[in-house]
Enzyme design. Structure first.
Site, mmCIF file in Angstrom:
data_model
loop_
_atom_site.group_PDB
_atom_site.id
_atom_site.type_symbol
_atom_site.label_atom_id
_atom_site.label_comp_id
_atom_site.label_asym_id
_atom_site.label_seq_id
_atom_site.Cartn_x
_atom_site.Cartn_y
_atom_site.Cartn_z
ATOM 1 C CG HIS A 136 -2.013 -1.045 1.124
ATOM 2 N ND1 HIS A 136 -3.299 -0.743 0.784
ATOM 3 C CD2 HIS A 136 -1.970 -2.396 1.282
ATOM 4 C CE1 HIS A 136 -4.028 -1.849 0.748
ATOM 5 N NE2 HIS A 136 -3.241 -2.874 1.053
ATOM 6 C CG ASP A 144 0.234 9.266 0.686
ATOM 7 O OD1 ASP A 144 0.140 8.091 1.060
ATOM 8 O OD2 ASP A 144 -0.396 10.212 1.201
#
Ligand code: GDG
Length: 501
Positions: free
Chosen positions: A185, A393
């Site tokens: 992720h 991110d």
């Protein structure tokens, strides 16, 4: 959902696979999801489970299966073989406790003080300890020992995130030859950065034990491929496919989505709810800029405050006309670097409000707490600008949620970091370099001044993408790719389709 049935099993009991052969529901080919935390329905923390948990539960409901991982409970000592099982319809939630020491070393230690900073390109914040590194591999090995009792060859195992990189290799060592996939992720950095990790080769070998290794963006997938090849661990067969130890490993980008329609509907409803309305009424004629992030150094909150100040400095006429709301629930407060950032962000907000505030206007409103989802969606919808400027991110779901919450008639504009995975997809965002306060400030100014027609054009393009790349498209695409791999992905069959782009 069917009534809950919980049981605690020790090492000598028949496996779940055996249970199912004697009257169980699917008789093999189930989906087995493995994640660090498991949101067992009805247990602490499960009610606030986010979109990802809901999506994975939907995948498990469809396939029937097991969700395995840590219960979230830490004890001074645990029974080495104990496993709690909770049956909900076709899903078995199988969870294990950890010792306090495991939590300190495996979770707070190696996972969150070594892997997290390095994967977010923050070598300066990385903390390496041989004891914590060893605990990481030890806990993964214990997890695998517990999981192997539950699975059978036709099951498809899908492991999630950086806490569990070695799980696949541990399952292989214990004889599991079925299909296994891993999804990261968070970002995977370039070899120059990744190679700073302790036991780097062992981590790479662990990842190469899976049949499919999925990343958020093509850049992460490409970085990983370079790591494998530069370490001499695999041969690049092209199209994201590698040969490692006589097996085939498929890599690729599987960008995670959101439940776009559900978010849009929640936002429409939330805008009319009392909490959001009370907040909006305090704004008067002011425009609203919103930032929503877990309190994490990767999110660039301090840099964002600096950028907002640069915007106020460059546009004095905007003072009193704009409020920046930063919603930042606490996160990983037991990790020293996070304690520090909590103090620093609060100090920066104080300084900014001290420097630019007026008697009747507070430029930055800062909420260091969790805001209910039902309110948050309304705040997104009320905001003219979504300010999403992480320093790095994996994806950043807030950017997608902000877009999904906007009204088609008068949509807000998204200011997005070029270092968020979402920047690969959201082509209608105003992209900025989050390290450059002047550039980010002009992005804010541009978004606030953007004419309606341009906002609609940009939003329509992004919304169309979000409607066709939802979170259920994401898990379906990953599981489809994994299902197409032969068991243990033996070479030389070359029929597997590459991953999605
Ligand atoms: C990791 C990766 C990747 C935030 N504040 C509140 C609240 N939130 C919700 C948001 C959003 C979620 O938390 C945050 O998701 P992000 O994607 O932004 O970030 P991470 O937590 O770091 O997630 C990331 C993600 O995994 C999925 O693969 O995108 O890159 O780092 O859903 O809405 N929710 C509520 N109140 C808050 O105050 N209810």
């Amino acid at each position: 959902m069917a009534p809950r049935r919980a049981s605690r099993v020790g090492g000598g009991e028949p496996s779940l696979a055996e249970d199912q052969r004697h009257g169980g529901s699917s008789g093999g080919g189930r989906l087995v999801v493995v994640s660090n935390r498991v949101p067992v329905p009805g247990r602490r923390g499960a009610s606030g489970a986010g979109g990802l948990a809901v999506a994975l539960e939907a995948a498990l409901r469809e396939h029937g299966g097991i969700w395995f991982g840590w219960s979230g409970d830490a004890r001074s000592a645990i029974d080495a073989d104990a496993l709690d099982r909770h049956q909900h319809g076709r899903i078995t939630f199988a969870v294990t406790d950890l010792t306090k020491r495991d939590v300190d070393e495996y979770y707070l230690g190696f996972s969150n003080r070594a892997l997290w900073p390095v994967c977010h390109y923050r070598l300066d914040l990385a903390h390496f300890s041989e004891q914590e590194t060893a605990a990481y591999f030890r806990v993964n090995s214990v997890f695998a020992r517990k999981l192997i009792r539950l699975i059978e060859p036709r099951d498809i195992v899908w492991v999630h995130d950086y806490h569990l990189i070695p799980m696949g290799a541990e399952l292989r060592t214990r004889g599991f030859g079925g299909r296994m996939g891993f999804f990261l992720h968070i970002p995977w950095p370039s070899p120059e950065i990744a190679s700073a990790l302790p036991r780097y080769r062992q981590l790479l070998t662990g990842l190469a034990a899976y049949d499919v290794v999925g990343f958020q963006t093509p850049r992460d997938a490409d970085n990983f491929g370079r790591c494998l090849v530069e370490e001499g661990l695999a041969t690049d067969l092209g199209g994201g496919v590698f040969e490692a130890e006589g097996r085939r490993v498929v890599t690729g980008a599987f960008p995670i989505g959101i439940d776009t329609n559900a978010f849009r509907e929640a936002a429409i409803k939330a805008e009319k709810a009392p909490a959001a309305r009370r907040f909006i009424s305090t704004l008067g004629q002011q425009k609203l800029v919103i930032g929503v992030d877990r309190l994490d150094y990767s999110k660039g909150i301090e840099e964002r405050i600096k950028s907002f100040c640069a915007f106020l400095a460059a546009h004095p006429e905007q003072r009193g006309c704009v409020t920046y709301l930063q919603v930042t629930p606490k996160s990983r407060s037991d990790v020293p670097e996070y304690k520090q950032i909590q103090q620093e962000v609060a100090a920066r907000v104080g300084e900014a409000n001290g420097a630019y505030g007026e008697v009747e206007w507070t430029p930055i409103r800062y909420l260091n707490q969790n805001v209910p989802h039902s309110t948050l969606a309304g705040l997104y919808r009320a905001a003219q600008v979504g300010l999403v400027t992480p320093l790095r991110d994996g994806m950043n779901l807030v950017a997608k949620e902000y877009v999904a919450s906007q009204s088609a008639e008068d949509p807000g504009a998204l200011v997005l970091s070029q270092y968020a995975g979402a920047a690969f997809e959201l082509d209608g965002a105003v992209l900025v370099n989050p390290y450059d306060a002047v550039e980010a400030a002009s992005g804010i100014a541009r978004a606030l001044a953007m004419p309606l027609e341009e906002r609609q054009e940009r939003w329509t393009s992004m919304m169309r993408h979000l409607e066709t790349h939802t979170v259920s498209d994401w898990w379906r695409s990953f599981i489809d790719t994994l299902s197409r791999q032969g068991s243990a992905a033996a070479l030389p069959s070359q029929d597997a389709a590459g991953a999605t782009g």
